[in-house]
Motif scaffolding. Structure first.
Motif, PDB file in Angstrom:
ATOM      1  N   PRO A 176      10.302   7.784  19.386  1.00  0.00           N
ATOM      2  CA  PRO A 176      11.093   7.830  18.150  1.00  0.00           C
ATOM      3  C   PRO A 176      10.934   6.551  17.340  1.00  0.00           C
ATOM      4  CG  PRO A 176      12.392   8.587  20.018  1.00  0.00           C
ATOM      5  CD  PRO A 176      11.114   8.024  20.579  1.00  0.00           C
ATOM      6  N   GLY A 177      10.947   6.698  16.020  1.00  0.00           N
ATOM      7  CA  GLY A 177      10.811   5.543  15.144  1.00  0.00           C
ATOM      8  C   GLY A 177       9.376   5.281  14.707  1.00  0.00           C
ATOM      9  N   TRP A 178       8.454   6.177  15.118  1.00  0.00           N
ATOM     10  CA  TRP A 178       7.051   6.081  14.698  1.00  0.00           C
ATOM     11  C   TRP A 178       6.720   7.323  13.879  1.00  0.00           C
ATOM     12  CZ3 TRP A 178       3.663   2.027  15.966  1.00  0.00           C
ATOM     13  CH2 TRP A 178       4.218   1.050  16.799  1.00  0.00           C
ATOM     14  N   ILE A 179       5.847   7.169  12.892  1.00  0.00           N
ATOM     15  CA  ILE A 179       5.482   8.276  12.017  1.00  0.00           C
ATOM     16  C   ILE A 179       3.971   8.264  11.777  1.00  0.00           C
ATOM     17  CG2 ILE A 179       5.888   6.961   9.876  1.00  0.00           C
ATOM     18  CD1 ILE A 179       7.174   9.642   8.789  1.00  0.00           C
ATOM     19  N   TRP A 180       3.394   9.458  11.629  1.00  0.00           N
ATOM     20  CA  TRP A 180       1.965   9.595  11.342  1.00  0.00           C
ATOM     21  C   TRP A 180       1.756   9.284   9.871  1.00  0.00           C
ATOM     22  CZ3 TRP A 180      -1.888   9.945  14.679  1.00  0.00           C
ATOM     23  CH2 TRP A 180      -3.158  10.291  14.213  1.00  0.00           C
ATOM     24  N   VAL A 181       0.860   8.355   9.572  1.00  0.00           N
ATOM     25  CA  VAL A 181       0.609   7.960   8.183  1.00  0.00           C
ATOM     26  C   VAL A 181      -0.867   8.129   7.840  1.00  0.00           C
ATOM     27  CG1 VAL A 181       2.506   6.289   8.180  1.00  0.00           C
ATOM     28  CG2 VAL A 181       0.198   5.506   8.680  1.00  0.00           C
ATOM     29  N   THR A 182      -1.107   8.340   6.560  1.00  0.00           N
ATOM     30  CA  THR A 182      -2.463   8.328   6.026  1.00  0.00           C
ATOM     31  C   THR A 182      -2.509   7.230   4.971  1.00  0.00           C
ATOM     32  OG1 THR A 182      -2.641  10.714   6.360  1.00  0.00           O
ATOM     33  CG2 THR A 182      -4.292   9.681   4.932  1.00  0.00           C
ATOM     34  N   ALA A 183      -3.392   6.260   5.183  1.00  0.00           N
ATOM     35  CA  ALA A 183      -3.550   5.147   4.242  1.00  0.00           C
ATOM     36  C   ALA A 183      -4.411   5.596   3.061  1.00  0.00           C
ATOM     37  CB  ALA A 183      -4.188   3.959   4.956  1.00  0.00           C
ATOM     38  N   THR A 184      -4.413   4.807   1.998  1.00  0.00           N
ATOM     39  CA  THR A 184      -5.174   5.156   0.794  1.00  0.00           C
ATOM     40  C   THR A 184      -6.668   5.268   1.080  1.00  0.00           C
ATOM     41  OG1 THR A 184      -5.112   2.816   0.191  1.00  0.00           O
ATOM     42  CG2 THR A 184      -3.522   4.248  -0.882  1.00  0.00           C
ATOM     43  N   CYS A 185      -7.159   4.573   2.125  1.00  0.00           N
ATOM     44  CA  CYS A 185      -8.577   4.652   2.482  1.00  0.00           C
ATOM     45  C   CYS A 185      -8.908   5.942   3.232  1.00  0.00           C
ATOM     46  CB  CYS A 185      -8.979   3.448   3.329  1.00  0.00           C
ATOM     47  SG  CYS A 185      -8.161   3.420   4.944  1.00  0.00           S
ATOM     48  N   GLY A 186      -7.878   6.698   3.600  1.00  0.00           N
ATOM     49  CA  GLY A 186      -8.094   7.959   4.301  1.00  0.00           C
ATOM     50  C   GLY A 186      -7.897   7.895   5.796  1.00  0.00           C
TER      51      GLY A 186
ATOM     52  N   ASP B 262       1.990  -6.071   6.273  1.00  0.00           N
ATOM     53  CA  ASP B 262       0.669  -5.725   6.803  1.00  0.00           C
ATOM     54  C   ASP B 262       0.816  -5.143   8.207  1.00  0.00           C
ATOM     55  OD1 ASP B 262      -0.168  -6.949   4.490  1.00  0.00           O
ATOM     56  OD2 ASP B 262      -1.088  -8.667   5.484  1.00  0.00           O
ATOM     57  N   TYR B 263      -0.098  -4.220   8.559  1.00  0.00           N
ATOM     58  CA  TYR B 263      -0.015  -3.552   9.866  1.00  0.00           C
ATOM     59  C   TYR B 263      -1.387  -3.043  10.289  1.00  0.00           C
ATOM     60  CZ  TYR B 263       0.917   0.160  13.238  1.00  0.00           C
ATOM     61  OH  TYR B 263       0.893   0.971  14.341  1.00  0.00           O
TER      62      TYR B 263
ATOM     63  N   ASP C   6       0.842  -1.209   0.000  1.00  0.00           N
ATOM     64  CA  ASP C   6       0.000   0.000   0.000  1.00  0.00           C
ATOM     65  C   ASP C   6       0.871   1.251   0.000  1.00  0.00           C
ATOM     66  OD1 ASP C   6      -2.247  -1.579   0.098  1.00  0.00           O
ATOM     67  OD2 ASP C   6      -2.865  -0.950   2.119  1.00  0.00           O
ATOM     68  N   ARG C   7       0.408   2.267  -0.726  1.00  0.00           N
ATOM     69  CA  ARG C   7       1.052   3.582  -0.700  1.00  0.00           C
ATOM     70  C   ARG C   7       0.574   4.327   0.536  1.00  0.00           C
ATOM     71  NH1 ARG C   7       4.567   4.894  -5.252  1.00  0.00           N
ATOM     72  NH2 ARG C   7       3.985   7.042  -4.893  1.00  0.00           N
ATOM     73  N   LEU C   8       1.471   5.061   1.167  1.00  0.00           N
ATOM     74  CA  LEU C   8       1.155   5.797   2.382  1.00  0.00           C
ATOM     75  C   LEU C   8       1.642   7.239   2.261  1.00  0.00           C
ATOM     76  CD1 LEU C   8       2.522   3.112   4.867  1.00  0.00           C
ATOM     77  CD2 LEU C   8       0.107   3.521   4.333  1.00  0.00           C
TER      78      LEU C   8
ATOM     79  N   SER D 122       9.843   9.222  -0.596  1.00  0.00           N
ATOM     80  CA  SER D 122      10.193  10.639  -0.605  1.00  0.00           C
ATOM     81  C   SER D 122       9.921  11.171   0.795  1.00  0.00           C
ATOM     82  CB  SER D 122       9.346  11.403  -1.638  1.00  0.00           C
ATOM     83  OG  SER D 122       7.987  11.418  -1.242  1.00  0.00           O
ATOM     84  N   GLN D 123      10.035  12.465   0.983  1.00  0.00           N
ATOM     85  CA  GLN D 123       9.804  13.053   2.308  1.00  0.00           C
ATOM     86  C   GLN D 123       8.416  12.712   2.857  1.00  0.00           C
ATOM     87  OE1 GLN D 123      11.918  14.512   4.309  1.00  0.00           O
ATOM     88  NE2 GLN D 123      10.413  14.991   5.873  1.00  0.00           N
ATOM     89  N   ASN D 124       7.395  12.707   1.974  1.00  0.00           N
ATOM     90  CA  ASN D 124       6.034  12.500   2.469  1.00  0.00           C
ATOM     91  C   ASN D 124       5.305  11.335   1.807  1.00  0.00           C
ATOM     92  OD1 ASN D 124       5.648  13.619   0.006  1.00  0.00           O
ATOM     93  ND2 ASN D 124       4.412  15.344   0.674  1.00  0.00           N
ATOM     94  N   GLN D 125       6.050  10.404   1.208  1.00  0.00           N
ATOM     95  CA  GLN D 125       5.414   9.230   0.614  1.00  0.00           C
ATOM     96  C   GLN D 125       6.216   7.977   0.927  1.00  0.00           C
ATOM     97  OE1 GLN D 125       3.886   9.139  -3.235  1.00  0.00           O
ATOM     98  NE2 GLN D 125       3.039  11.201  -3.189  1.00  0.00           N
ATOM     99  N   GLY D 126       5.481   6.874   1.115  1.00  0.00           N
ATOM    100  CA  GLY D 126       6.135   5.607   1.389  1.00  0.00           C
ATOM    101  C   GLY D 126       5.285   4.443   0.935  1.00  0.00           C
TER     102      GLY D 126
END
Length: 114
Positions: A37-47, A70-71, A25-27, A61-65
């Motif tokens: 530390p080592g955790w990041i705020w993500v937005t999944a494709t479902c929103g 699975d998580y 999945d793109r995030l 990139s800086q804002n894409q991963g």
């Protein structure tokens, strides 16, 4: 052998509708967690949005991963005295299972071995 721990401080799950994603999945990547530390705020494709461990994400990139496995950000509310089985530990959090077979994330600071 799985490690068993005892809860020494109550923990209440904070996010009733946790972010989940699947491998590939793109995030969208947001801010890093100052407290953990080592955790990041993500937005999944479902929103859905939430915290995810960086080791499970390949940064494009800086804002894409892209998710590399699975998580789910599902947390588990626990009470002092409960016994938990640790199934996985990442960046000061543990994926645990309680006696009722419920699973979720709990901060490592909330339990001790034994």
């Amino acid at each position: 052998m799985m490690k068993t721990v005892k809860v020494i401080e109550d923990y209440q799950a904070c996010y009733p509708d946790p972010v989940t994603f699947s491998e590939g999945d793109r995030l969208m990547l947001g801010k890093s967690d100052d407290e953990f530390p080592g955790w990041i705020w993500v937005t999944a494709t479902c929103g859905k949005e939430g915290w995810a461990p960086l080791p499970l994400i390949r940064r494009l990139s800086q804002n894409q991963g892209t998710a590399i496995e699975d998580y789910t950000a599902r947390e588990l509310s626990v009470s002092v005295g409960e016994d938990l089985k640790i199934l996985r530990e990442i960046n000061a959090w543990a994926w645990v299972e309680n006696r009722q077979k419920h699973m979720g994330w709990v901060p490592v600071s909330k339990f001790v071995e034994g």
